[in-house]
Design an enzyme around this catalytic site. Sequence first.
Site, PDB file in Angstrom:
ATOM      1  N   GLU A  70       0.826  -1.214   0.000  1.00  0.00           N
ATOM      2  CA  GLU A  70       0.000   0.000   0.000  1.00  0.00           C
ATOM      3  C   GLU A  70       0.860   1.263   0.000  1.00  0.00           C
ATOM      4  O   GLU A  70       0.481   2.286  -0.556  1.00  0.00           O
ATOM      5  CB  GLU A  70      -0.912  -0.024   1.232  1.00  0.00           C
ATOM      6  CG  GLU A  70      -2.020   1.012   1.211  1.00  0.00           C
ATOM      7  CD  GLU A  70      -3.057   0.763   2.307  1.00  0.00           C
ATOM      8  OE1 GLU A  70      -3.646  -0.328   2.334  1.00  0.00           O
ATOM      9  OE2 GLU A  70      -3.270   1.659   3.131  1.00  0.00           O
TER      10      GLU A  70
ATOM     11  N   HIS B  74       5.438 -26.463  -0.113  1.00  0.00           N
ATOM     12  CA  HIS B  74       4.847 -27.615  -0.789  1.00  0.00           C
ATOM     13  C   HIS B  74       3.756 -27.227  -1.773  1.00  0.00           C
ATOM     14  O   HIS B  74       3.129 -28.097  -2.365  1.00  0.00           O
ATOM     15  CB  HIS B  74       4.312 -28.612   0.249  1.00  0.00           C
ATOM     16  CG  HIS B  74       5.423 -29.268   1.004  1.00  0.00           C
ATOM     17  ND1 HIS B  74       6.039 -30.427   0.579  1.00  0.00           N
ATOM     18  CD2 HIS B  74       6.082 -28.877   2.124  1.00  0.00           C
ATOM     19  CE1 HIS B  74       7.003 -30.746   1.428  1.00  0.00           C
ATOM     20  NE2 HIS B  74       7.056 -29.819   2.368  1.00  0.00           N
TER      21      HIS B  74
ATOM     22  N   LYS C  59     -13.217   2.853  -0.587  1.00  0.00           N
ATOM     23  CA  LYS C  59     -14.006   3.107   0.625  1.00  0.00           C
ATOM     24  C   LYS C  59     -15.146   4.081   0.320  1.00  0.00           C
ATOM     25  O   LYS C  59     -16.275   3.900   0.758  1.00  0.00           O
ATOM     26  CB  LYS C  59     -13.113   3.751   1.685  1.00  0.00           C
ATOM     27  CG  LYS C  59     -12.174   2.831   2.415  1.00  0.00           C
ATOM     28  CD  LYS C  59     -11.296   3.714   3.320  1.00  0.00           C
ATOM     29  CE  LYS C  59     -10.846   3.069   4.567  1.00  0.00           C
ATOM     30  NZ  LYS C  59     -10.025   3.913   5.417  1.00  0.00           N
TER      31      LYS C  59
HETATM   32  O1  PA5 Z   1      -2.960   2.149   6.019  1.00  0.00           O
HETATM   33  C1  PA5 Z   1      -4.030   2.712   5.941  1.00  0.00           C
HETATM   34  O2  PA5 Z   1      -4.124   3.950   6.080  1.00  0.00           O
HETATM   35  C2  PA5 Z   1      -5.315   1.950   5.708  1.00  0.00           C
HETATM   36  O3  PA5 Z   1      -5.119   0.629   5.424  1.00  0.00           O
HETATM   37  C3  PA5 Z   1      -6.194   2.051   6.948  1.00  0.00           C
HETATM   38  O4  PA5 Z   1      -5.523   1.484   8.032  1.00  0.00           O
HETATM   39  C4  PA5 Z   1      -7.519   1.336   6.761  1.00  0.00           C
HETATM   40  O5  PA5 Z   1      -8.147   1.706   5.575  1.00  0.00           O
HETATM   41  C5  PA5 Z   1      -8.446   1.685   7.935  1.00  0.00           C
HETATM   42  O6  PA5 Z   1      -8.590   3.072   8.049  1.00  0.00           O
HETATM   43  P1  PA5 Z   1      -9.085   3.713   9.373  1.00  0.00           P
HETATM   44  O7  PA5 Z   1      -8.098   3.440  10.439  1.00  0.00           O
HETATM   45  O8  PA5 Z   1      -9.215   5.178   9.084  1.00  0.00           O
HETATM   46  O9  PA5 Z   1     -10.415   3.089   9.678  1.00  0.00           O
END
Ligand code: PA5
Length: 457
Positions: A294, A315, A427
């Site tokens: 990410e 495996h 989202k």
């Molecule tokens: O790394 C990130 O920013 C995302 O993966 C968030 O952790 C995830 O979308 C959850 O977001 P939030 O903590 O605002 O609910």
Amino acid sequence: MTSLFSLRTAGASADLVGREHGLSATDLEDAAPLAERAGRALVEAREAGKAGFLDLPLRPAVLDECLAAAEDLRGRCETLVVVGMGGSALGARTLLSALGSPLPPGLPGAARNGRPRVLVVDDPDPASFLPLLDALPPASTCWNFVSKSGKTLEPLALYSLLRSRLEAALGPAWRERVILTTDPAGGPLREEASRERLRSLVVPPEAGGRFSVLCAVGLLPAAAAGIDVRGLMRGAAEAAALFQSADPARNDALRLALWLSLLGTKRGKRHHVMVPYAAALAPFAGWWQQLWAESLGKNGTGFDATPAPGPGCQHSLLQLWMEGPRDKAFLFLDVEDPGVDRVIDPPGPPGAPFLSRRTLGDAHRALADGTAAALVRAGRPVIRISLPALRPDVLGAQLQLWMTATALAGPLVGVDPFGQPGVEEGKRNAASLLGREEDAARREGVRDLLDRLRSRR
Ligand code: PA5
């Protein structure tokens, strides 16, 4: 040098896997100016309030607050359920798996010194969540909803569902069953905490999501489970002090970032596979997957990050790794001292006398070594990280190593590692379909596209 882990890059060197697939001393020398720029970019990101994870290990107040909240849960709840998504769940799951009690979760509280068993929920699938909800007695269960933005659909939906159930079962006492972990100032969960006077903890604005494991997001669940969070933070702080130099030979976070970035960009190894040879580290590889993929997957670049727990994947995937596309670099993670071990006594079945006087740990290590050797011999680059044992300080150092390496790899591959615009798109589309007003403008477009996806042609 640190005793908290050792990082070995020889298995990805041109000497061992060939010039076409590995890196030489000249490649690394040529990249020195790039490495220096990456170091400067991280300093700037810290000054701009984006890289707050660097400072978390040095904040004792956060730790004290989490320990106090965990102590308050002790003896008054059998189960603590942590609800969050992505970076708001994966860190807690990692800590619980690597450092939590190996006792089965079903044992009564007394066997855990009054500490709750801690479960992490990161899927709102009604088929799995509702049976869990119905099975947990409201009067002996506590809930920790974690969302930095406070806006993420899954925790919001599950919180709303839970709140009405708790209110119906417990009346005003429902409030004692909930802790919210969210932004200090904004967002629906922060508003809810203020309005209902709920216990709440803070996700620092400068250290959210995948970089937040060492604040209340990971620390409260870990402390509630009885994990030595002070040791965890001590290891993270010790490691952070080692990641200051602009010379990769003296800074393992920079060395790791540099090797993986160069293998990806210069040798076409764009698929990075983490292979932990420790069952308790499987969730760590899941946490790493989010962090690495990410943070770096932007502007048409980045690396696929695949967690592939050792013996099992050996495996099922090793054939592909050995003879499939030459687009992968491997990260082997092992633990030198498993903490428990047992000699494999004879007599065994015919053909197994070579196992006598060996331990189960010897067999496990041989699997990791045999697989790494096979890959390197086939010209597939392998970087190895060895941990002395699964201790809190060792895990703290490992978390800090990877967060720092990721933050440095961003500038090395030319992206800002701290945003996640792609995740936000998904989202917001989901929220628009459910009628959220602030996303109304995109609703028609999303519906139209979904209609076209439904068409058979
Ligand atoms: O790394 C990130 O920013 C995302 O993966 C968030 O952790 C995830 O979308 C959850 O977001 P939030 O903590 O605002 O609910």
